[in-house]
Design an enzyme around this catalytic site. Structure first.
Site, PDB file in Angstrom:
ATOM      1  CG  HIS A   1      -4.005  -3.458   2.846  1.00 19.64           C
ATOM      2  ND1 HIS A   1      -3.249  -2.837   3.825  1.00 19.64           N
ATOM      3  CD2 HIS A   1      -4.513  -2.467   2.082  1.00 19.64           C
ATOM      4  CE1 HIS A   1      -3.315  -1.533   3.670  1.00 19.64           C
ATOM      5  NE2 HIS A   1      -4.071  -1.272   2.619  1.00 19.64           N
TER       6      HIS A   1
ATOM      7  CD  GLU B   1      -1.949  -5.639   5.592  1.00 21.93           C
ATOM      8  OE1 GLU B   1      -2.841  -4.748   5.723  1.00 21.93           O
ATOM      9  OE2 GLU B   1      -1.298  -5.788   4.535  1.00 21.93           O
TER      10      GLU B   1
ATOM     11  CB  CYS C   1      -0.984  -0.035   1.164  1.00 19.37           C
ATOM     12  SG  CYS C   1      -2.346   1.137   0.983  1.00 19.37           S
TER      13      CYS C   1
END
Length: 250
Positions: free
Chosen positions: A220, A222, A111
């Site tokens: 994203h 994660e 990001c």
């Protein structure tokens, strides 16, 4: 073999009138679980201080953030009033990116980190993708719980020579979340596109000069890092690169 140590540069975020050095828990949790031990780097903007941390690290992970890179770093007019910036993080990460690549240290950006790497390599950014003709609205939903905000939003098409395509055994597309309104306008020098959104916005690139691992994604990974195949592949490749870099230092 001991676990690699991964540096994560902090943001400056305010609690009331007081600034705090801050890193989102989801990033720390993903890296600590999937890659190695985490060292949070203060956003001091002083490269001489950061240089003393670097021998302790085996990789660098650049997180997302609500703030945007200040446009003067890539030669664009000032952002609209009310845009959140973090000049301390810019001063910390932008010079650090080239340093760690020159060292051969693995680097992974997501990001804002993806955008920082592009800017550090001389690229530019669109500040409001959703206002461009023919482009999608890449922003998160205006409301909803966290799973809704991070839900799959659209496909990303993997390029023929994409490393991620190889790591996913030849997949042509993946489905990704989308929580950004900025994105790549001009790709930085020495970067190669790995994945594109349906509207042509770059969603992933690799760093050509990276000796072990230099990779960045606009989404994203994660979120559900140990469940989604693309996220698992990315963190696995990053971990292996950090382990190899650590072994090469000993």
């Amino acid at each position: 073999m001991t676990r690699p140590v991964i540096g994560i540069p902090a943001d400056i975020k305010y609690q009331g009138q007081w600034p705090f050095h801050s890193v989102g828990d989801k990033y720390v949790h993903a890296v600590q679980t999937a890659v190695g031990d985490v060292m949070i780097l203060p956003a001091l903007g002083d490269q001489s201080v950061l240089a003393r941390f670097l021998p302790l690290l085996d990789g660098l992970f650049l997180t997302g953030s609500l703030s945007n890179v200040e446009p003067h770093h890539y030669g664009e007019p000032p952002a609209r009033e009310g845009t959140l910036h973090d000049p301390a993080r810019d001063a910390t990460t932008l010079p650090l990116i080239q340093t760690v690549i020159d060292m051969g240290m693995p680097l992974f950006g997501v990001c804002r980190g993806f955008q920082e790497i592009n800017v550090a390599f001389g690229g530019t950014l669109h500040q409001h993708i959703q206002e461009l003709p023919g482009k999608m609205d890449h922003r998160e939903p205006p409301e909803g719980d966290i799973p809704t905000l991070y839900a799959d939003a659209h496909e990303a098409h993997l390029q023929a020579d994409s490393l991620l395509k190889q790591w996913l055994s030849g997949a042509d597309t993946i489905t990704i979340n989308s929580l950004h309104q900025q994105g790549i306008k001009d790709l930085g020098r020495g970067l190669t596109v790995e994945a594109l959104a349906p509207d042509g916005i770059v969603e992933a690139f690799r760093i050509d000069a990276a000796r072990h691992f230099g990779y960045a994604v606009q989404w994203h990974p994660e979120w559900l890092f140990n469940e989604k195949p693309a996220s698992v592949a990315l963190f696995k490749a990053f971990k292996e690169a950090c382990e190899a870099y650590r072994a090469g230092k000993s």
